[in-house]
Write an enzyme that holds these catalytic residues in place. Sequence first.
Site, PDB file in Angstrom:
ATOM      1  N   CYS A  52      25.105  34.810  29.751  1.00  0.00           N
ATOM      2  CA  CYS A  52      26.048  34.943  30.872  1.00  0.00           C
ATOM      3  C   CYS A  52      27.452  35.324  30.399  1.00  0.00           C
ATOM      4  CB  CYS A  52      26.071  33.630  31.652  1.00  0.00           C
ATOM      5  SG  CYS A  52      27.475  33.435  32.755  1.00  0.00           S
ATOM      6  N   CYS A  55      30.356  33.056  31.653  1.00  0.00           N
ATOM      7  CA  CYS A  55      30.291  31.765  30.938  1.00  0.00           C
ATOM      8  C   CYS A  55      31.055  31.869  29.624  1.00  0.00           C
ATOM      9  CB  CYS A  55      28.841  31.383  30.647  1.00  0.00           C
ATOM     10  SG  CYS A  55      27.774  31.240  32.097  1.00  0.00           S
TER      11      CYS A  55
END
Length: 387
Positions: A52, A55
């Site tokens: 991600c 993230c």
Amino acid sequence: MKKTAILSLLFFAALAFAQGIKFEEGSNFKTILAKAKKENKLVFIDAYAVWCGPCKLMVKNIFPLKPVGDYYNEHFVNAKIDMEKGEGIDLAKKYNVKVFPTYLFINGDGEEVHRTIGYVEEKDFIQFAMDAGDPNKRLTALKQKFEKGEKDPAFLLNLANLTIYNDTDFSNKVIERYFAAKPEFNQDNLGLLFQAMKSTDGAAYKVFTERKADITKMLPEQQYAAMDKNVKVNTVMAKAYNTDTKKWNDAYFLAESQKFLTKDESEKILKRAKANRALKDKDIATYEKLTLELNQDVSALNADQLNSLAWNFFENVTTKSSLETAVKWAQESVTKKESYANTDTLANLYNKIGDKKNAKIWAQKSVELGKAAGEDTGDTEKLLKSL
């Protein structure tokens, strides 16, 4: 000299002490809950996945900030949990985590009291934490306020965004109430509508069709038609796949989708959906076969699409001839737009097929590009050292 050295050590020690969020390390979720209960705190969970992008940006830009660390460390027991590994898999199911990053605020009994998602700037990230600590601003309280009939547009828009990914049925009720007042479209509420439009059966799609004239003032008719087609495909797709038996009803999908697609479009979309599902289910043989069939001609794909194809093969496929095809995809990706990501993919693929010479060349290139772009090149440097 000694005094200077001591002062330098104190300076760096102070910097280390003033770092951002301190996450629990080596503790399982049960232990984290017990600690939170003992300290009368909430648990903050950064629910992430290793692939991600947002993230990683939170880890790089927001979590290390002193004001963020000061607030989160004082008020929460903080945990970072990969939702696709270990106990994170069950926690993702329990708390209905479907997008990354998701930020969960959990009490000592394991009950969710608040959540938000996505990349969040410092000020808003601290505000979300403050809201989690205020019983009147928590998601549970907001839901109760909605059930009592609250109709304020700003309130409804915020609540819909907070629940859209984890509580679809509730979010649809909020969206229905919000759009019942026929607000003028803007970037915020139009974006919400599109995110919520998962099926032709939902409230969002009803608004989408009823207010077509208003929506097409903000986006081209062609884009509207493409979105309409996409929702119809998703609706038929969901009904064609049985999640319990993991079986496809090909006849149903082809018959229903050809009411708005050509036969060729319908067959390709079904094959692509089967390939994606096979990858998710770790049926690599099926994924490999279908992906090769679908991508005999990749000239229309852009650099990112080609890189994604190549990387998925690197991570999952072992057949040498298929990996050699993935090398060609990665080469084409680099030719179209050279970047840290696709040169890294090319280096890894060369290494996997045993071509150490080219692996080294492209790993060196990737590290150079990555450092120039401010990327974390740690994994590529490890590959380079191993060659």
